[in-house]
Each structure stands twice: as C-alpha cells, then as structure tokens.
Design an enzyme around this catalytic site. Structure first.
Site, short mmCIF file in Angstrom:
data_model
loop_
_atom_site.label_atom_id
_atom_site.label_comp_id
_atom_site.label_asym_id
_atom_site.label_seq_id
_atom_site.Cartn_x
_atom_site.Cartn_y
_atom_site.Cartn_z
N GLU A 26 0.83 -1.20 0.00
CA GLU A 26 0.00 0.00 0.00
C GLU A 26 0.87 1.25 0.00
O GLU A 26 0.56 2.25 -0.66
CB GLU A 26 -0.93 -0.01 1.23
CG GLU A 26 -2.17 0.82 1.06
CD GLU A 26 -3.23 0.47 2.12
OE1 GLU A 26 -4.15 -0.29 1.77
OE2 GLU A 26 -3.12 0.91 3.27
N GLU B 101 2.10 1.67 -3.39
CA GLU B 101 0.98 2.14 -4.22
C GLU B 101 0.76 3.64 -4.01
O GLU B 101 0.56 4.40 -4.96
CB GLU B 101 -0.29 1.37 -3.88
CG GLU B 101 -1.47 1.73 -4.78
CD GLU B 101 -2.78 1.06 -4.38
OE1 GLU B 101 -2.78 0.26 -3.41
OE2 GLU B 101 -3.80 1.35 -5.02
N CYS C 256 -8.48 -2.14 4.03
CA CYS C 256 -8.41 -3.38 4.84
C CYS C 256 -9.68 -3.67 5.59
O CYS C 256 -9.85 -4.76 6.10
CB CYS C 256 -7.25 -3.37 5.83
SG CYS C 256 -6.31 -1.89 5.90
N SER D 107 -7.45 1.93 -2.22
CA SER D 107 -6.25 1.19 -2.56
C SER D 107 -6.67 -0.16 -3.14
O SER D 107 -7.67 -0.73 -2.73
CB SER D 107 -5.43 0.98 -1.28
OG SER D 107 -4.55 -0.10 -1.46
N LYS E 150 -15.56 -9.96 7.71
CA LYS E 150 -14.51 -10.81 7.12
C LYS E 150 -15.11 -12.10 6.57
O LYS E 150 -14.52 -12.73 5.69
CB LYS E 150 -13.46 -11.15 8.18
CG LYS E 150 -12.61 -9.96 8.58
CD LYS E 150 -11.54 -9.66 7.56
CE LYS E 150 -10.76 -8.40 7.91
NZ LYS E 150 -9.98 -7.91 6.77
N GLU F 34 -16.17 -11.11 3.24
CA GLU F 34 -15.00 -10.84 2.42
C GLU F 34 -14.38 -12.14 1.90
O GLU F 34 -14.07 -12.26 0.71
CB GLU F 34 -13.96 -10.07 3.24
CG GLU F 34 -12.73 -9.68 2.43
CD GLU F 34 -11.65 -9.01 3.28
OE1 GLU F 34 -11.54 -9.34 4.48
OE2 GLU F 34 -10.93 -8.16 2.74
N GLU G 277 -14.12 -13.08 -6.05
CA GLU G 277 -12.82 -12.69 -6.59
C GLU G 277 -11.66 -13.06 -5.66
O GLU G 277 -10.50 -12.94 -6.05
CB GLU G 277 -12.80 -11.19 -6.91
CG GLU G 277 -12.91 -10.25 -5.73
CD GLU G 277 -14.35 -9.87 -5.38
OE1 GLU G 277 -15.27 -10.66 -5.69
OE2 GLU G 277 -14.54 -8.80 -4.77
N CYS H 284 -10.52 -1.98 14.37
CA CYS H 284 -10.78 -3.43 14.47
C CYS H 284 -11.02 -3.87 15.91
O CYS H 284 -11.78 -4.80 16.17
CB CYS H 284 -9.62 -4.21 13.90
SG CYS H 284 -9.35 -3.81 12.18
#
Lengths: 389, 599, 170
Positions: free
Chosen positions: B281, B284, B308, B328, B367, B370, B375, B524
């Site tokens: 990141e 990036e 994230c 990102s 999560k 996710e 994908e 989190c």
C-alpha cells in the site's frame, strides 16, 4: 346540530380586533394577560397556556413557531372539527396572537388526515385574512408578520401528543421523544415552538379583548373559563356544548338529554368511566378529566364490549416505542378477551390492575399513562357484570 | 466550566454538571440502575422503562437514562413503586421474547437473562409466547432472529445513527412494531455492510454472527486436512475478556498455545500480512503520488483510501460506487495471507493447497463476507476458507475444555509468523496510518519518523476524524520529487465519520493524500465479532493493550520485518510486482444504493 | 419500461418538485404521493429517498407508522368505516354487513374492478352523527343500510367528478 349555551366560543366575533389589540399591548402584556386568565390547554393535558407562551417567549432564537394542534383524535371528540369549520378565522387569529406573544412569524395547523376535507376552507380563510391584512407580512402596516401553513397528518392518534406531533412534523415516525428539552426550547426544526389546541387558541381573542378578569368569571377557581364538550352515545341531543368547567355529570346529562344513563365516559377513551353513583362529580381539572369527550352509555350497553373497543383502539394507536404502552395495552386487551370467554381468574384480573398502575406510572407519554384509565374504571364500576358472565 | 447542580440520590448528596443524566449521576455516586435500551455508544431512547426512578415533585416515574439534571432534584432509586414498575416492565418484555436460553448463543451474556436473574423472575406473569413467529434470516455474515427481539432499538440506533448505514428500520405501530431490515427484505438483499456493530449492541440473541464452528470442527477433526489459523491483533487483545481477564489484557502467547491444543496445524500472525500490506500500500501510495504530482496524470485518484476494512469497502461499493477508484487496490491482510499460504507456503512446505484449510481469527463479522467474495481466489483456491470471530473462537476453546489462563506462552510458527509492531497496531483506529507513516517516511527520507519512540501520536486516539501533516525534507535522491511536499493524511473510524469525508470528497473539498477508514468505531478492536459488551472504556483499554505490546517488540516497522524481506526475495520479487499484483491486489464491485440487486 | 410506467415516473417527479428536500418535507411528500397515486410503491420510496436523502428504510418506517399511508394498491375509492365506540354503538356492525354484501368483498380487500377498498379506521370525529365513514376525503354520517346503498350507487353511476379534490361532510 344543537349548539345550545353559546357562552363564548360561538358568540359574536369581529376578526382582527383582538390581533390589533394584542399588537398595541405588546408581547409581554399579552403573555401576562393570558397567564392571568389561568387558561389551561383544552387538548386534554391542561398545561397552563400563559406559562407555555412565557417559556417560549423567553427563548432566544432566530426562528420560532406556533403550531395549532388540530389532530383531534380522542374517541368521542369533534369540537375542534366544528370550530375549524365554523370559526376558522378565530383559530387563525388566536395563532397570530400567539405569534405576537412568543415572537414567531410562522404558524402551522397540524390537521389530522381524517379532516382533510377542511383543508380547502382553511386555506381560503387564510388567504381571505391575508387579503384583509390580518395575516401575512406587515400586519396592520406594522412590523409584525405572521403566515400560516397547513400540514396534514396521516392517521395516527398519538400525533395529538405534542412531542409526537413535532416528531411527525419533523419528518419522523410520530413517536413522542424524551423531555426535556420541551418544545418551548426545541420543537419544530429544533426551534422554540408553542403547540396549542384549536379550542385553546379560540379563547385567546376573547381574553385579549375582554381581559383575564372577565374570563375568570367563568368556571371554577382552578379551572377557569368555559369548555366545549363533544357529546355522543346514548343521548337525545348529541353535539357540541359550551359549558362552564366544574359542571357535574348530572347537570351535563340534563343539558344533553342523557338522563338515566348507566355510565358516562368522561374524557374519551383515555378518560374515566363514571358510574351513576359518581354523577355528582364535577368535570374540571381538579375533578373528572375535562378533555371534552363525553360518551354516554345507556343501560342496554355491555361494558366489557365497550372496554374491548377502547383497548383495541389503544393497542393499535400506541406508537409502540415504550414497553408499558406497547406490551401493556396488548396484555389488557388479551385480558378483556379472556374475560369475554370467562377464562380470566380473579387473581389474574388483579395482576392486570397492577399492570395498569405501572403503565400509568412508567409510560413515556400521556397515551400510555392514560390508556389504562378506561380499564381500571370500567372494571371497578362493573366488576360483577364483567367477571361473572 | 459548566454549572454544577446539587442532587440528592437516596442518601447521597452530590454535585453534578448541568445536563448530566440521572443515570450518569447514579453511576458516579456508585449506585447501580438497571438498564436495557440504554447503551453508552448510542443516542438515548428511554423506551424500555426499566431504569425508572422517582423524582420528587414529578407525578410519574422517570427514565434515569433520559432525564437530564437541570435543577436541584431529589431522586429515589429504590422503592416498592420502582421495583414493581421495573419488574412488570421486565415481565412484559419476557412474555414477548421467544426462545429458550439453552439454545441461545447469548446464554450467559444476555442482558435480558441477567435482568431476569437480578429480579428473581421465576415465572411468566403474562401468557408467554409459545411458538416462533418469525423465520430466521441469515446472510453469510449475520443471523437475525426476530423472535428474540425486544424492540429496544439498540440495533436501529446503531445502524441509523452511529453507523449511518440504515439497513434496519422500525416498522408499523403499536403492538405490531417490528425491528426489521429495510422493506423486510432478507438481510443479504439490503444495504448491510456486515459491520456487525448491531450484534455487539443487541442485548439478546436477536442478532448474531453466522457461526461456522461445526463445519470448522469437522475439518479440524479430519486428518487429511492441514488446518492453518492466522490471528489478527484485535482478537488477541480482547479474547481474554471471554475468560475472565480485564479488558485490555493481551493474551497472544496463551492463545497460540490454545490454538495448537485445539488442533490447528499451524498458527500464524496476521500482522505479518499487515506488514506486507504496508509494503504494497505504501508503494501504491508513492506511485499514485508520483503520477499525480510529477506526471500530472489525471486518471489517478488521490486521496487514496485504505481498503483493509471489509465493512468500509462494502460501504463504498453501495453508497459511493463512483469513488471506488479512490480505494487502494490492496487486499486486506487476511486475504493477502490466504493467497500466500496456498501458493508460497504450500510450495515451500510441499503441502497440497487442496488439502489446506485457512482460518482467519478476526474481530470482524464482515470478514466472513469478504472471504466468500468470488474474486478472493487468486491462489487458485478459496484463499481463506473461514472467517472466525473472537467470540466464536472463545466458544471453541471452551468447548475443547481448554483453560486459557493455564496455557503457557507460545510463539507463532515461522516463517510467516513474524509481525512487526506496525502490523500489530492495525488493530486500533489510526494504526494502519501510523504503520504506513513509519515506513513510507523512512523509505523516502532514509530517516525514522520524527516522532518520539516512533509513536505517531497525531493519528492516535478516539476522535471520529483526525488528521496530520508531515513535510518531507531532504528525501533520498529517487524521491527528490517529494522534497518540500507536505503529506496530509486523515483517519476516520465508524462509517458515519467516513461519510463526512466522502461528502467532502464529493464536493471537491477533501484536501488529503492518504486516508485510513475503519468501518467500526475504535477500529478493528471495536469490531462486530469482538467480545460483548463494548463501550468507549473497553475499546480504549484494548487500544492501550495493543500500543503497549508494540513498544515491547524489537521490530516495529513493516519494512524491517525480516520475514517480509525474505518473502520478497524468495517469491514476490518487489512490491507491486507482477506476482504481487496477481495475489495481493483486487478490484471492487459497484453495488446498489438501495438494495443489493438492481436500481 | 412501458409507456404507462414512464408516465407514472414523470408524474412522481412532478409531485416531488413541489416540495423542498428537507427532512421536514418528508411527511407532506408522502401524504401527497399517497393522495395522488392512492398508495406509495417501492419505486416511489426510492425516488423520495433520492430526492430527500432519507434512507429507504426510514421512509418505509414512516409510511408504516401512519394508517392512511399504504404501500398496497387500493381502490379508486377507499371506504374507511369508523369502528370506534360511538359508531360501534350506533350499529357499525350492520353497516359492515351491508358494505361487504353490496361490494362483494371483505374488509381489507379491494373490488375486482379496482373501484372500492374497504378498511376500518379509528374515530373520525363524526360521533355526533354515527355510524360514519370516510370515502376518500369525504365524511358520511348517519349511515343506514339504505343510505349506504345510495352512496355506493352514486359512485357507481356517476363518473365521480373530482377524485383528488377535497370532499366535505354529508
């Protein structure tokens, strides 16, 4: 329709005179006069109108609002409908005077959805008063401006509760909110707002022109003035009556042709059921609830059926927020159904009476605090009829 | 200093600030008032009527949570009248609540159950509900059981006010009131970001996470399977709460031991992947900045937002699909780790990725969604097989009869088991930003960040939105283009705060280069899968645990993690390289603003 | 998209344009859509959400709070019979039977031709002239079986002139 005893509200009235007088007096003097009259809200709760105005007038704000509570929904009341139909200018003038008193430029009539047919006439009354310079900008050529808009309700009894009404006008579910803050501090659009019942506003022009002293000559010491009573049920002459506060049930029954009644529901579904033995009780703030709804029951009436009708009403019309009102009214209705089938034990009936006390004691708003009244009073008055079926 | 008001509560006289509620005043006077609809994170509702008290001079009982003290008052908190009202209101709620405690995931942590015990409830006063009225509704992440709902509206206030997602609504009136999804659609079809904050605040078991425990036992018990677990920093700082530790006790070493006893074949540290995320990141970010600042490439989006938090990602996909380019492209650490385990680690150890099962211990309900995104299978397999929350893991540990407190401290497996302090602080809001700053600044200038003890304090804390600016001076030759540039960064946690930033972005008034967003309040550590209850104090304690653990570590910068450098040397090549691109980066899916499909 | 739906969408936009976009405009908007289309469908809720920024769930929550706002398509004429005590005592049950028999539907239903819907309502403030009902915006009191049939016939026979106009009291 019989409208006997036109003491004040249906008496002579010249539009604009009181507003002109109020503008001459100035806000403080108007508030003082209304306070001195001891006028108490005619919607049911009976909060002193002058105090409400004073609290709102004291607030500093760029905007303030006057709301006329025309969400008349208490079973058995229709007096506000009559006032709005027959005396719209009086209502509007009362609002404008409230505007003078608290410093508001904008008023709203929160009109219940069931009365939508009054909207057109009210709008005509508003524009007619605007044309004559009694509403709109620069009233009487002075600095005071006041305009009125109509907002429609959409079928919710609880919106007659002023906090619920404000939630509704603010675009939310019509749920009463926590107080404080009061509407005088944060009401419509969170601005200081005064909410007055239609009938309350109609007394204002008289108090302003004839004075507080004159008003206090009517009624009792703690309940000044007259009061409109909507009378229905088993009577010869149902209709709206203007009577002195403090009148006894017996006197009222004599007026309306309801002699020989089994019981009278004073104050609507949220009021009290009064049995014959108590017909000598006065109707006033210090006596039986003077909400204005009088439903008379003849001897042929099954009081459990009456109670069931009331409880069905509350189960549906509770906003459903707070536990005692949402679940309590449902349990009371369930109890009535058990009574109907003869399945309710004496012990459980006691349990339900205790529930009523808790609902009165701990509900969030007036709806839940008063909805057990009918249950308690009917069960008390007609225990034998109800329990031994 | 605001005005002080004297209050008398039972036998105690005290002074409180004007506007303090009776509930707060009681708490500071050491008196316990029972509550149910009240939650410290939420707007006051005052609707359960459990916390009622007597206020002298007022006719009815008053809700302590909703009564601001504005003048001297006398309060009673215990009287026959009060006890009766509380008990009756509790009985009314109990009669409507359907479901038995044995089969409830909240058995033992249910606030309604606790109140019933406190008030000695031994019967149903009113006829109780004897059959379920509602079908259970489940998505990949969340399970809704309306039969257990008591209409306290904590979830509504969480979803509408706190998070401003509005997947839930109050419908109908009177006794028909229902707390339901928008339009009463299945939760998988409404705009739910799976943050699970409603679960953390539900007093009963009406909302819970979709537990994979039984399936997971099945694979653990299968000798053919090689079951790997990676653990995120936040569960380690909170799972102790499920075993009697005070909030803010980190139990990383004991948890590692417990997980091995439970049957996991490897125990890895998600912080390793967090460090990897910083490498990717950070690179990036520098690439984007160069394209914008030097090349004037208008197709590149700045500010760049972190990606994230899967709740945040889904929030953008629903509400700001036209701004997905600002995110990102990095996968979350969980997903990066999964992709590496089934490629790099499988190759290194010779374990057949087909037989490998990757479990992620996460503070997060989202999560689960996710790891099930179609994908997320760049390894050729489902990169992460199970997303398991802290609460769910606590159940498994208890079920296995493991006493966490008695466990020895054990290390992670290596490689892929070393995480830096920078990876660790990902658990707290602002942590990703701090980790990024620690590395990016040093990569660009060759010097450590100019903060005492590497603590980038401006991005720490619990303010909803925080920002910081850092001017680059004397960079290394290859970063000359950044000389004198002031990097502006911001941190937001909770989607309501993120929304404020997004609306500014829409208006073109967002002047930052890099923004960290976490969907959950506190980051989190306040995730929807964390132990219940949650409160600002509990979240602050968890944050302290994370930051103090960071100080104890020798490696505190992602780019100094030797295992990360080994990974690049042996496998990935360089950040943003071809293999990185394939395994560690992803793309996003624009979704409906009103429902998942259509419109 | 069919022409009919297209036209309805345009009409909806015309309705919306008459109002502001604040939260305080929400109820007036919903009341107007309900009057105009007879109900508020999902598509309208979404458009109102786009217009005001209020989430659809909250709009749905508001609609379901008020008994006059509905998502279900109702008949051209919605008959709301008062079931509260004064009307109940004055023979509401008989009026229920007449309405159901004459229209061939039960309360809660709409006639096949989409003309009439039957619903109950709570007190409509016509207690001095019971039993009473509302038909769209107009109130009818003193109902007897004969009068109910007369009223229904007047709707069936004449093209009711002003469906969305304001009624009155009869």
């Amino acid at each position: 329709m019989k409208n006997e005893k036109k003491k004040i509200l249906f008496g002579e009235f010249v539009t604009g005179a009181a507003l002109t007088r109020a503008l001459e007096m100035g806000p403080e003097a108007v508030v003082t006069e209304v306070k001195a009259s001891n006028l108490r809200g005619r919607g049911g709760a009976g909060f002193p109108t002058g105090l409400k105005w004073e609290l709102t007038a004291k607030q500093e704000s760029d905007e303030k609002f006057v709301i006329c509570n025309a969400d008349e929904g208490e079973p058995g009341t229709f007096k506000d409908r009559l006032l709005l139909m027959e005396q719209p200018e009086k209502v509007l003038e009362g609002m404008a005077i409230a505007g003078v008193a608290i410093g508001a430029k904008q008023g709203f009539i929160y009109l219940r959805g069931e009365y939508v047919y009054l909207k057109k006439e009210l709008e005509e009354a508003i524009s007619s008063m605007e044309d004559r310079g009694f509403l709109g900008s620069r009233i009487n050529g002075g600095d005071f401006s006041f305009s009125v808009e109509i907002r429609l309700g959409a079928g919710a009894y609880v919106c007659g509760e002023e906090f619920a009404l404000i939630s509704s006008m603010n675009g939310y579910r019509g749920e009463p909110r926590n107080k404080p803050p009061y509407p005088s501090e944060a009401g419509y659009r969170d601005k200081p707002t005064v909410v007055n019942n239609v009938e309350t506003l109609c007394y204002i022009p008289y108090i302003v022109t004839k004075g507080a002293q004159w008003f206090k000559e009517h009624g009792t010491r703690a309940s000044t003035g007259t009061k409109l009573f909507s009378v229905s049920g088993d009577v010869k002459h149902p209709g709206v009556y203007e009577l002195e506060l403090g009148i006894t049930v017996n006197q009222l029954l004599a007026e309306v042709g309801g002699e020989g009644a089994k019981s009278v529901q004073v104050g609507g579904a949220s009021g009290l059921n009064v049995a014959e033995k108590d017909f000598d009780q006065p109707i006033c703030f210090e006596g039986l609830p003077p909400g204005g709804s009088i439903i008379v029951f003849g001897h042929q009436r099954d009081m459990l059926h009456v109670l069931k009708n009331f409880m069905e009403f509350f189960v549906e019309e509770s906003c459903g927020q707070c536990t005692p009102c949402r679940e309590g009214n449902y349990r009371l209705l369930e109890g009535v159904r058990m009574l109907e089938k003869g399945e309710c034990s004496v012990r459980y009936l006691k349990e339900l009476e205790a529930l009523c006390d808790v609902m009165k004691d701990s509900s969030k708003c007036g709806l839940g605090q008063t909805s057990p009244n009918a249950f308690l009073s009917i069960v008390e008055n007609f225990k034998t009829e109800i329990l031994y079926r | 200093m605001s005005e002080m008001i004297s209050v008398r509560i039972d036998d105690i006289s005290c002074e409180v600030e004007k506007g303090t509620t009776i509930l707060q005043a009681c708490k500071s006077a050491g008196l316990r008032i029972p509550t149910l609809c009240y939650h410290p994170d939420l707007e006051v509702a005052g609707i359960c009527r459990i916390c009622v008290v007597e206020v002298e001079g007022m006719s009815g009982l008053q809700a302590a949570c909703a009564f601001p003290i504005r003048q001297p008052i006398t309060v009673r908190t215990n009287s026959p009248r009060i006890r009766r009202a509380r008990r009756v209101n509790l009985d009314l709620i109990l009669s409507e609540h359907y479901g038995d405690c044995y089969t409830c995931v909240r058995n033992g942590s249910c606030e309604l159950q606790a109140l019933a015990r406190e008030y000695g409830v031994d019967r149903y006063r009113y006829p109780s509900t004897t059959a379920p009225k509602f079908r259970i509704d489940r998505s990949t992440a969340i399970v809704r059981d309306q039969n257990k709902c008591i209409s306290c509206k904590r979830c509504i206030r969480t979803c509408i006010d706190l998070q401003q997602v509005s997947a839930l609504e109050t419908a109908n009136r009177g006794h028909d009131v229902l707390i339901q999804t928008a339009f009463d659609k299945p939760i998988s079809e409404v705009v739910c970001i799976n943050c699970g904050q409603c679960i953390n605040r539900c007093p009963t078991g009406a909302l819970r996470s979709n537990m994979p425990n039984e399936l997971l036992w099945h694979v653990i018990d299968d000798p053919e399977k090689h079951v790997i677990i990676q653990t995120a920093p936040s569960p380690r700082a909170a799972i102790g709460e499920e075993f009697g530790y005070e909030p803010g006790t980190s139990v990383t070493g004991k948890l590692n031991a417990a997980l091995r006893r439970l049957g996991f074949d490897n125990v890895f540290d998600t912080n390793f992947a967090a460090d990897l995320t910083i490498m990717e990141e950070g690179t990036e970010l520098l690439t984007r900045l160069k394209k914008v600042l030097v090349d004037g490439d208008s197709s590149v989006r700045v500010p760049m937002f972190t990606s994230c938090s899967p709740g945040w990602v889904k929030y953008v996909e629903h509400y700001y699909p036209e701004y997905l380019d600002y995110l990102s492209t990095c996968k979350s650490p969980q997903q990066m780790f999964g992709a590496l385990l089934k490629t790099y680690y499988a190759k290194k150890t010779g374990i057949d990725p087909e037989k490998m099962v990757v479990v992620a211990l996460m503070p997060c309900v989202a999560k689960k969604f996710e790891c099930n995104r179609p994908e997320m299978s760049d390894s050729g397999y489902k990169d992460v097989d199970f997303g398991l929350t802290t609460r769910e893991m606590a159940v498994m540990i208890k079920e296995a009869g493991i006493h966490l407190k008695d466990m020895p401290d054990e290390d992670f497996d290596h490689p892929l088991g070393l995480g830096s302090g920078a990876g660790l602080i990902f658990g707290a809001t602002g942590g990703v930003m701090e980790a990024a700053i620690r590395s990016v600044y040093e990569i660009v200038t060759g010097r450590p960040v100019p903060f005492k003890g590497l603590d980038v304090t401006p991005v720490r804390g619990m303010e909803g939105i925080r920002d910081a600016a850092l001017t680059i001076e004397n960079p290394l030759p290859e970063y000359q283009w950044l000389d004198g540039v002031t990097l502006k960064v911001a941190v937001a946690h909770g989607t309501a705060n993120a929304k404020i930033l997004m609306e500014k972005l829409k208006e073109g008034r967002l002047d930052y280069h890099f923004i960290e967003v976490m969907a959950c309040p506190g980051g989190c550590l306040g995730g929807g899968g964390q132990p219940i209850p949650t409160s600002p104090e509990i979240r602050a304690a968890r944050a302290r645990a994370i930051y103090s653990e960071d100080h104890e570590l020798t490696v505190r910068k992602s780019h100094e993690n030797p295992e990360i450098n080994q990974l690049y040397a042996e496998f990935l090549g360089k950040p943003l390289g071809q293999l990185s691109h394939k395994l560690l980066h992803t793309r996003y899916t624009p979704r409906g603003r009103f429902f998942t499909e259509g419109f | 998209m069919t022409a009919g739906i297209r036209a309805a969408t345009d009409e909806l936009q015309d309705v919306l344009r008459k109002f502001g976009k604040n939260r305080t405009d929400l109820l007036p908007i919903l009341v107007e859509i309900n009057r105009y289309f007879g109900h508020i469908d999902s598509n309208s809720i979404i458009e109102v959400s786009r217009y005001t920024g209020v989430p659809i769930g909250e709009i749905h929550g508001v609609i379901t709070f008020y008994s006059f706002l509905g998502q279900k398509k109702r008949g051209r004429f919605v008959i709301r019979l008062c079931r509260t005590i004064s009307c109940d005592m004055a023979g509401k049950d008989q009026i229920v039977r007449v309405l159901e028999k004459e229209l061939g539907i039960c309360f809660g239903e709409t006639t096949d031709d989409g003309m009439f819907s039957l619903e109950y309502t709570n007190c409509i403030g016509m207690c001095n002239n019971p039993p009473a009902m509302l038909i769209n915006d107009k109130a009818y009191g003193g109902l007897t079986p004969e009068r109910v049939v007369e009223i229904l016939d007047s709707f069936k026979l004449s093209e009711y002139q002003d469906m969305f106009g304001y009624g009155g009291v009869e």
